[in-house]
Design a protein around this motif. Sequence first.
Motif, PDB file in Angstrom:
ATOM      1  N   ASN A 212       0.830  -1.214   0.000  1.00  0.00           N
ATOM      2  CA  ASN A 212       0.000   0.000   0.000  1.00  0.00           C
ATOM      3  C   ASN A 212       0.859   1.256   0.000  1.00  0.00           C
ATOM      4  N   GLU A 213       1.853   1.289   0.876  1.00  0.00           N
ATOM      5  CA  GLU A 213       2.746   2.443   0.946  1.00  0.00           C
ATOM      6  C   GLU A 213       3.571   2.579  -0.328  1.00  0.00           C
ATOM      7  N   LEU A 214       3.998   1.449  -0.874  1.00  0.00           N
ATOM      8  CA  LEU A 214       4.801   1.483  -2.091  1.00  0.00           C
ATOM      9  C   LEU A 214       3.999   2.037  -3.260  1.00  0.00           C
ATOM     10  N   CYS A 215       2.773   1.567  -3.414  1.00  0.00           N
ATOM     11  CA  CYS A 215       1.936   2.062  -4.511  1.00  0.00           C
ATOM     12  C   CYS A 215       1.635   3.551  -4.351  1.00  0.00           C
ATOM     13  N   GLU A 216       1.330   3.962  -3.129  1.00  0.00           N
ATOM     14  CA  GLU A 216       1.024   5.376  -2.892  1.00  0.00           C
ATOM     15  C   GLU A 216       2.227   6.264  -3.190  1.00  0.00           C
ATOM     16  N   ALA A 217       3.401   5.858  -2.694  1.00  0.00           N
ATOM     17  CA  ALA A 217       4.601   6.666  -2.912  1.00  0.00           C
ATOM     18  C   ALA A 217       4.983   6.696  -4.388  1.00  0.00           C
ATOM     19  N   PHE A 218       4.948   5.536  -5.031  1.00  0.00           N
ATOM     20  CA  PHE A 218       5.367   5.501  -6.424  1.00  0.00           C
ATOM     21  C   PHE A 218       4.394   6.252  -7.328  1.00  0.00           C
ATOM     22  N   ASP A 219       3.115   6.181  -7.009  1.00  0.00           N
ATOM     23  CA  ASP A 219       2.135   6.902  -7.826  1.00  0.00           C
ATOM     24  C   ASP A 219       2.439   8.403  -7.836  1.00  0.00           C
ATOM     25  N   LYS A 220       2.794   8.943  -6.684  1.00  0.00           N
ATOM     26  CA  LYS A 220       3.184  10.356  -6.617  1.00  0.00           C
ATOM     27  C   LYS A 220       4.469  10.602  -7.387  1.00  0.00           C
ATOM     28  N   LEU A 221       5.433   9.704  -7.225  1.00  0.00           N
ATOM     29  CA  LEU A 221       6.720   9.861  -7.903  1.00  0.00           C
ATOM     30  C   LEU A 221       6.561   9.826  -9.414  1.00  0.00           C
ATOM     31  N   SER A 222       5.719   8.933  -9.907  1.00  0.00           N
ATOM     32  CA  SER A 222       5.553   8.796 -11.355  1.00  0.00           C
ATOM     33  C   SER A 222       4.837   9.992 -11.968  1.00  0.00           C
ATOM     34  N   HIS A 223       4.085  10.744 -11.171  1.00  0.00           N
ATOM     35  CA  HIS A 223       3.469  11.968 -11.674  1.00  0.00           C
ATOM     36  C   HIS A 223       4.466  13.130 -11.693  1.00  0.00           C
ATOM     37  N   GLU A 224       5.537  12.997 -10.893  1.00  0.00           N
ATOM     38  CA  GLU A 224       6.603  14.004 -10.901  1.00  0.00           C
ATOM     39  C   GLU A 224       7.602  13.750 -12.018  1.00  0.00           C
ATOM     40  N   ASP A 225       7.848  12.480 -12.305  1.00  0.00           N
ATOM     41  CA  ASP A 225       8.877  12.099 -13.274  1.00  0.00           C
ATOM     42  C   ASP A 225       8.344  10.935 -14.111  1.00  0.00           C
ATOM     43  N   LYS A 226       8.181  11.155 -15.390  1.00  0.00           N
ATOM     44  CA  LYS A 226       7.636  10.115 -16.272  1.00  0.00           C
ATOM     45  C   LYS A 226       8.667   9.033 -16.586  1.00  0.00           C
ATOM     46  N   ASN A 227       9.932   9.316 -16.337  1.00  0.00           N
ATOM     47  CA  ASN A 227      10.990   8.353 -16.662  1.00  0.00           C
ATOM     48  C   ASN A 227      11.327   7.461 -15.466  1.00  0.00           C
ATOM     49  N   VAL A 228      10.304   6.885 -14.904  1.00  0.00           N
ATOM     50  CA  VAL A 228      10.478   5.993 -13.774  1.00  0.00           C
ATOM     51  C   VAL A 228       9.447   4.876 -13.896  1.00  0.00           C
ATOM     52  N   VAL A 243      -4.179  -6.209  -0.323  1.00  0.00           N
ATOM     53  CA  VAL A 243      -3.820  -4.800  -0.325  1.00  0.00           C
ATOM     54  C   VAL A 243      -5.091  -3.978  -0.533  1.00  0.00           C
ATOM     55  N   SER A 244      -4.996  -2.680  -0.370  1.00  0.00           N
ATOM     56  CA  SER A 244      -6.167  -1.820  -0.455  1.00  0.00           C
ATOM     57  C   SER A 244      -6.677  -1.692  -1.892  1.00  0.00           C
ATOM     58  N   LYS A 245      -7.927  -1.287  -2.016  1.00  0.00           N
ATOM     59  CA  LYS A 245      -8.503  -1.056  -3.342  1.00  0.00           C
ATOM     60  C   LYS A 245      -7.746   0.034  -4.081  1.00  0.00           C
ATOM     61  N   GLU A 246      -7.303   1.033  -3.340  1.00  0.00           N
ATOM     62  CA  GLU A 246      -6.530   2.117  -3.960  1.00  0.00           C
ATOM     63  C   GLU A 246      -5.245   1.587  -4.580  1.00  0.00           C
ATOM     64  N   SER A 247      -4.596   0.670  -3.885  1.00  0.00           N
ATOM     65  CA  SER A 247      -3.355   0.099  -4.417  1.00  0.00           C
ATOM     66  C   SER A 247      -3.622  -0.727  -5.671  1.00  0.00           C
ATOM     67  N   PHE A 248      -4.685  -1.530  -5.645  1.00  0.00           N
ATOM     68  CA  PHE A 248      -5.037  -2.300  -6.836  1.00  0.00           C
ATOM     69  C   PHE A 248      -5.338  -1.369  -8.009  1.00  0.00           C
ATOM     70  N   ASN A 249      -6.013  -0.271  -7.737  1.00  0.00           N
ATOM     71  CA  ASN A 249      -6.313   0.685  -8.807  1.00  0.00           C
ATOM     72  C   ASN A 249      -5.039   1.264  -9.401  1.00  0.00           C
ATOM     73  N   ILE A 250      -4.062   1.561  -8.540  1.00  0.00           N
ATOM     74  CA  ILE A 250      -2.783   2.092  -9.020  1.00  0.00           C
ATOM     75  C   ILE A 250      -2.053   1.036  -9.846  1.00  0.00           C
ATOM     76  N   MET A 251      -2.048  -0.200  -9.346  1.00  0.00           N
ATOM     77  CA  MET A 251      -1.374  -1.276 -10.076  1.00  0.00           C
ATOM     78  C   MET A 251      -1.981  -1.479 -11.453  1.00  0.00           C
ATOM     79  N   GLU A 252      -3.295  -1.282 -11.576  1.00  0.00           N
ATOM     80  CA  GLU A 252      -3.980  -1.542 -12.839  1.00  0.00           C
ATOM     81  C   GLU A 252      -4.000  -0.333 -13.771  1.00  0.00           C
ATOM     82  N   SER A 253      -4.030   0.874 -13.195  1.00  0.00           N
ATOM     83  CA  SER A 253      -4.229   2.056 -14.031  1.00  0.00           C
ATOM     84  C   SER A 253      -2.967   2.856 -14.313  1.00  0.00           C
ATOM     85  N   ASN A 254      -1.963   2.765 -13.437  1.00  0.00           N
ATOM     86  CA  ASN A 254      -0.738   3.532 -13.656  1.00  0.00           C
ATOM     87  C   ASN A 254       0.136   2.809 -14.668  1.00  0.00           C
TER      88      ASN A 254
END
Length: 380
Positions: A212-228, A243-254
Amino acid sequence: MKIIRATTVPQSLDTFCRGLLKILNEKYEVVALSSPGEEMKAIAEREGVRTIAIPMERHISPWKDLVALCRLIKVFSEEQPSMVHSMTPKAGLLCMVAARITHVPVRIHTFTGLVFPTAKGFKRRLLMLTDKITCRCATHVIPEGEGVKKDLLDYGITTKPLRVLGFGNVMGVDMAFYSRRPEVMEKARLLRDEHCFTFLFVGRIVRDKGINELCEAFDKLSHEDKNVRLLLIGPREDGLDPVSKESFNIMESNPSVTYVGPKFGDDLLAYYASSDCFVFPSYREGFPNTVLEAGAMGLPSIVTDINGSREIIVENENGYIIPPQDSDALLAAMRRIMSDRRRRSYMASHARNMIGCRFEQGFVRQCLYDFYDIVMPTSS
């Protein structure tokens, strides 16, 4: 003299004791015991040992646990081993109780991690009680690392003398296998994206691993830098610790997150070799083998300040250590390792040697062999 090595499920036996049982069988009569599974046949063939299958549930199941205990008592009475050595919680509880009832001379349990420190309420008290029973019935208790040892003592689980073998860990790292061999690098070349900084996670895709923490942190990072990008490798266990629904959404949509699924052998090593940083924000561990593997493959790591991980990673030497369950701290560490190329290169260059010096497989196993020589009875 006969030794019975036991785990709750055969996958654990196959992982923790791969190659070990074959070597032990040259000196002792070794029997591998676990729940039924295809791995049991593979273990028997590969290790050249006899196997015994007794169904054991990983989770609390009073009736099935009682049935398993009765079967273990019967097996130990018939086999009359000089030693029973268990790993994993349920096998430890059942095997240590059965071994004490049947008067097995040497009863060893290895704690590869503790569940109760992150549990709450009645579950926490129950888990602590089962660990206390396991320790009470064992003649020797081996914590996998200094952190596990400290928790066993601090929480009053046992007052018995505890000994960490070597620098800790129960498997050790095969440094020849976990290396950037030509065949691995050829696979890695196809996976590598030179235009992206690649973070890699290897482990079960569950809440307790910090997904959950990894998905949340990386989602923010990937919006700052597209080359990650972030690669997630491992089985999903939605029924155990989802894991949380939010994390699954990030895994599927990011689009910068890729769930790869389980990988093994050189295929897994290729992902290590094609990445820039290993990230492992777990809540609890005994001694995480994937952090060892990543270091052996020359990767710096970001880990949480928990048992095992803090014994593998030295701050600023082969990685960064952050507080557990803290997505902001994780994001800051990910930004830091991306931006500080000089420090990242330094940590990467030191990672493999730091693993080899402390956790090389031959050294780890020799520590176990020496311990067996000390505790085994002189005659059976």
